[in-house]
Design a protein around this motif. Structure first.
Motif: not given
Length: 591
Positions: A201-230
């Motif tokens: 359901x959730x993918x672990x965060x990717x850490x070490x990308x310069x400029x991203x959040x220190x807690x990590x960021x995602x390549x695959x994620x869906x946090x808004x209705x506009x990104x979700x399928x019917x």
């Protein structure tokens, strides 16, 4: 394709790791730097508080351990298993929020109920947490550090010789054979492996990308209705179903490639670039040296480029895995997500050939102490204010690297940045000249006759070239030489380059007529003390002028690049050893 290649890399590294080699973490675990370890005896009594930090350069670096994979934390309370911050493990309030810390500590203790109760390590941890020896901890020299830093901390048994409680065999077996993760929502077909797996359901965060959040960021994620399928509203990962095993594999592999000690990452602009191969090959360990420079080993770049040339010339990449697929992935921050700046896939042999062509394009005449090969970092730096990459457009580095890997023309923005910096500083340096030569030659190969119909830009001066921009650059260098020699060794406050380079390279008709009038005066002064040299310069001036029909009103950006190269080539030609016959003829004419 990206997730599949990363998953394959994880399995290759996990299977190939032998004794003494650092393997990727197995399923359900990760590698984590743990600054402090609580050493307990079997009764749960505190034996020692171990500080694992060691000085690395000017900073302290904690030892890395294999621990159960951390939970994805947000603003709520979520405890890791047998390791976490001091607030979670010991219940110490470090931020003035006692009620929240109490909840965090209770969540940490509750997670121990998941573990086998008959394990000696689990029993010791339970006993310790039931009766924490505060007096002993307060007396420890590192107590103040625990209060102020809130570091990560974990446990080990006294007789386990450095093995953490969370990696004891019984606990490892329990975690790897336990039920599916709470983040798995349903069984489904994994889009990467094609197998039926519990869908993450959730993918672990990717850490070490310069400029991203220190807690990590995602390549695959869906946090808004506009990104979700019917029909899949609020079901997160089911919108792009990837199995839990695959999610763990690709995120572990990518975090490994982005790690601090990784030899397979490169920072180019805002693009954190990682690279790997389908099978082990030398290119995996040398690609970073081809594009970067190391302060602790200044010769690493030149040695890597020389080895690349030898490998291509001897056919090493063809004989030793030349058909192996090689992958390059550029990631850039985008709020809480990561954007794929570029994705490159080619064989090792193809990549080596393209890299050699890149360095061939950069080859230009240089001073005796200049490096024979220029790194990408130095090339980008020569186009930036004060040589600092932070002043460049964020995407320029990634676009340039992608052009090199794809064997395409360099971006137009790179040419504009280089010309702008030359006009601002009135200096055509070795890296800038090399960059302009490479840009023009690569563009001419991609678009024949689009810029200059003649042959490619040569390494050194081409006296037969008739491009207006190139000839004007040569003429400007000759006029500057006349001024310098007329000064009889006196230091000039400002040369004609300092005063007129910008206008001469963009609006020649406004500058050159006046400079030619001034050249008559300079020539007469040279003839008084060096008649032979005056004749040589007069002949050279006439030779260059004969290739010009008129002074253009303005020069395009590409012609300004040719201007800079003509100026650079002619300046270097002044310091070349003159031909004996030519020098004798000039002396005879002077007499």
């Amino acid at each position: 394709m990206i997730l599949q290649a990363l998953t394959d890399y994880y399995h290759r590294k996990a299977e190939a790791a032998g004794p003494g080699q650092a393997a990727l973490a197995p399923a359900g675990f990760e590698h984590k730097e743990i600054p402090f370890v609580l050493e307990l005896d079997h009764a749960g009594q505190l034996v020692n508080l171990i500080n694992t930090q060691q000085p690395v350069g000017k900073k302290l670096r904690a030892r890395s351990y294999q621990v159960p994979q951390g939970v994805k934390k947000t603003s709520g309370v979520a405890a890791n298993l047998l390791w976490d911050t001091v607030e979670y493990v010991l219940g110490i309030d470090t931020k003035g929020k006692p009620e929240r810390v109490a909840q965090q500590h209770a969540a940490f203790v509750a997670r121990l109920d998941e573990l086998p109760a008959d394990d000696a390590g689990v029993r010791a941890v339970r006993a310790f947490l039931a009766d924490i020896p505060w007096d002993t901890l307060h007396a420890h020299p590192d107590w103040e550090t625990l209060l102020t830093v809130n570091p990560v901390i974990t446990f080990q048994l006294q007789d386990d010789f450095g093995e953490l409680v969370c990696t004891r065999p019984a606990i490892v077996a329990h975690l790897q054979g336990g039920p599916a993760s709470a983040d798995s929502s349903a069984q489904g077909i994994c889009l990467v492996s094609g197998e039926t797996q519990p869908i993450a359901r959730l993918h672990p965060a990717i850490k070490g990308v310069w400029g991203a959040q220190t807690s990590g960021a995602n390549i695959v994620s869906f946090n808004q209705r506009a990104f979700e399928s019917y029909g899949k509203e609020g079901r997160q990962g089911e919108n792009a179903p990837v199995g839990e095993a695959t999610v763990f594999a690709y995120t572990t592999a990518l975090n490994h490639l982005l790690g601090k000690d990784s030899r397979q990452r490169l920072q180019v602009g805002d693009a954190s670039t990682v690279f790997w191969a389908a099978q082990p090959c030398a290119m995996e360990n040398s690609l970073a040296d081809l594009f970067n420079e190391h302060k602790d080993n200044p010769d690493a770049h030149s040695q890597a480029v020389s080895a690349l040339y030898r490998s291509v010339q001897h056919g090493q990449f063809v004989d030793e895995g030349g058909d192996t697929r090689f992958y390059v992935l550029g990631l850039a921050p985008n709020a809480a997500r990561l954007s794929v700046r570029f994705w490159h896939c080619a064989t090792v042999a193809e990549l080596a050939t393209r890299l050699v062509r890149h360095f061939d394009d950069l080859n230009i005449i240089r001073g005796p102490f200049d490096p024979p090969h220029l790194s990408l970092i130095r090339l980008l730096g020569c186009t930036a204010l004060q040589g600092e990459l932070k002043h460049l457009p964020p995407s320029l580095g990634g676009d340039t690297l992608r052009a090199i890997l794809d064997d395409r023309p360099y971006p137009d923005t790179l040419l504009a940045a280089c010309i702008r910096r030359i006009r601002a500083e009135q200096k055509v340096t070795y890296p800038r000249a090399a960059l302009l030569k490479a840009w023009l030659n690569r563009w001419a190969r991609a678009y024949p006759n689009a810029i200059h119909p003649q042959e490619d830009i040569t390494v050194s001066l081409n006296p037969d070239r008739t491009d207006p921009g190139y000839c004007l650059g040569r003429l400007f260098a000759v006029l500057e030489r006349l001024q310098e020699r007329a000064s009889s060794g006196r230091k000039l406050n400002a040369t004609i380059c300092d005063r007129f380079y910008g206008s001469a390279s963009s609006n020649p008709v406004m500058v050159f007529p006046n400079l030619l009038k001034l050249a008559v005066h300079h020539h007469s002064k040279i003839a008084q003390h060096a008649p032979g040299e005056a004749v040589n310069l007069s002949k050279l001036l006439g030779s260059v002028m004969s290739k010009l029909d008129q002074f253009p009103t303005q020069l395009t950006l590409q012609d300004q690049a040719l201007f800079a190269l003509g100026y650079y080539h002619q300046k270097h030609d002044f310091f070349q050893k003159p031909d004996t016959d030519t020098a004798a003829d000039a002396q005879g004419d002077a007499q």
